[in-house]
Motif scaffolding. Structure first.
Motif, mmCIF file in Angstrom:
data_model
loop_
_atom_site.group_PDB
_atom_site.id
_atom_site.type_symbol
_atom_site.label_atom_id
_atom_site.label_comp_id
_atom_site.label_asym_id
_atom_site.label_seq_id
_atom_site.Cartn_x
_atom_site.Cartn_y
_atom_site.Cartn_z
ATOM 1 N N ASP A 167 -5.790 3.024 19.759
ATOM 2 C CA ASP A 167 -5.156 2.799 18.463
ATOM 3 C C ASP A 167 -3.637 2.775 18.636
ATOM 4 O OD1 ASP A 167 -6.007 3.123 15.289
ATOM 5 O OD2 ASP A 167 -3.973 3.857 15.715
ATOM 6 N N ALA A 168 -2.960 1.930 17.860
ATOM 7 C CA ALA A 168 -1.508 1.780 17.989
ATOM 8 C C ALA A 168 -0.764 3.080 17.709
ATOM 9 C CB ALA A 168 -1.009 0.693 17.034
ATOM 10 N N SER A 169 -1.387 3.994 16.983
ATOM 11 C CA SER A 169 -0.729 5.257 16.634
ATOM 12 C C SER A 169 -0.917 6.328 17.717
ATOM 13 C CB SER A 169 -1.278 5.785 15.308
ATOM 14 O OG SER A 169 -2.659 6.111 15.448
ATOM 15 N N GLU A 170 -1.737 6.042 18.693
ATOM 16 C CA GLU A 170 -2.104 7.065 19.665
ATOM 17 C C GLU A 170 -1.184 7.048 20.882
ATOM 18 O OE1 GLU A 170 -6.891 7.184 18.595
ATOM 19 O OE2 GLU A 170 -6.206 6.169 20.408
ATOM 20 N N ARG A 171 -0.038 7.640 20.698
ATOM 21 C CA ARG A 171 0.864 7.919 21.827
ATOM 22 C C ARG A 171 1.127 9.416 21.795
ATOM 23 N NH1 ARG A 171 5.884 8.896 23.715
ATOM 24 N NH2 ARG A 171 6.520 7.791 25.641
#
Length: 211
Positions: A119-123
């Motif tokens: 997911d793009a938010s998963e950093r």
């Protein structure tokens, strides 16, 4: 007159003897000189052969030098052992995640490591990633293919994985040698999209992001 003839005969004999002795001496000298020349030639030949054999031995010793061989083998072994150790870390990562053995799993990361999810938010840093992971029962990704590129104490990797839940997946990232051990500095998990359906998938992603 007889005395003179006798004297001449005697003198002639003496002269002949002297001449013969001279010739014999000269012949002997010539023979000795020839022998000396032959001895010198033989000696030079033996010396040259010894030098050539010595040179070959030195050359052979240089090629078979244990130090040189060890250094060459050492360089190759070091690179190979580093990559084997790094590959083992990645293998254990997949093994521990499937067993939900989180203590061992997170011990493979650097403390300042980063995990980038699908997911793009998963950093996530390690604290965030542990917070997400520990309540779960883990996840399984089986190795299909892997590539490692080493730059000193840094190894870049990319690997294709197969997930029972998601199918073909890809992991990419970086390992850094830390205190003599390879640790994961970054891991990025993604799902490769076939070009034929890329627009379809990205359209769905855009629609999901608008909701």
């Amino acid at each position: 007159m007889l005395k003179d003839i006798h004297a001449f005969a005697v003198k002639g004999t003496t002269v002949n003897r002297a001449a013969n002795m001279s010739r014999a001496t000269n012949a002997s000298r010539a023979t000795n000189a020839s022998r000396a020349t032959n001895i010198i030639r033989i000696s030079l030949g033996l010396l040259l052969s010894a030098l050539m054999l010595g040179g070959l031995n030195v050359s052979a010793q240089a090629q078979d030098s244990p130090t040189q061989s060890a250094q060459t083998q050492g360089t190759q072994t070091t690179s190979s052992s580093d990559q084997q150790a790094a590959a083992q870390v990645l293998d254990l990562l997949n093994h521990y995640s499937s067993d939900a053995d989180w203590d061992k799993y997170f011990a493979l990361y650097r403390k300042d490591g980063i995990f980038i999810g699908t997911d793009a938010s998963e950093r996530w840093g390690m604290a965030e990633f542990e917070h997400y992971s520990r309540p779960t029962k883990g996840w399984r990704y089986d190795l299909t293919e892997r590539h490692l590129i080493q730059h000193g104490d840094v190894i870049l990797f990319d690997e294709l994985l197969n997930s029972p839940a998601y199918g073909v997946s890809r992991g990419t990232g970086t390992l850094i040698k830390t205190d003599g051990n390879w640790k994961i500095a970054q891991y990025h998990l993604s799902f490769p999209i076939p070009n034929e359906i890329a627009k379809q998938i990205t359209t769905e992603i855009k629609a999901a992001n608008k909701q």
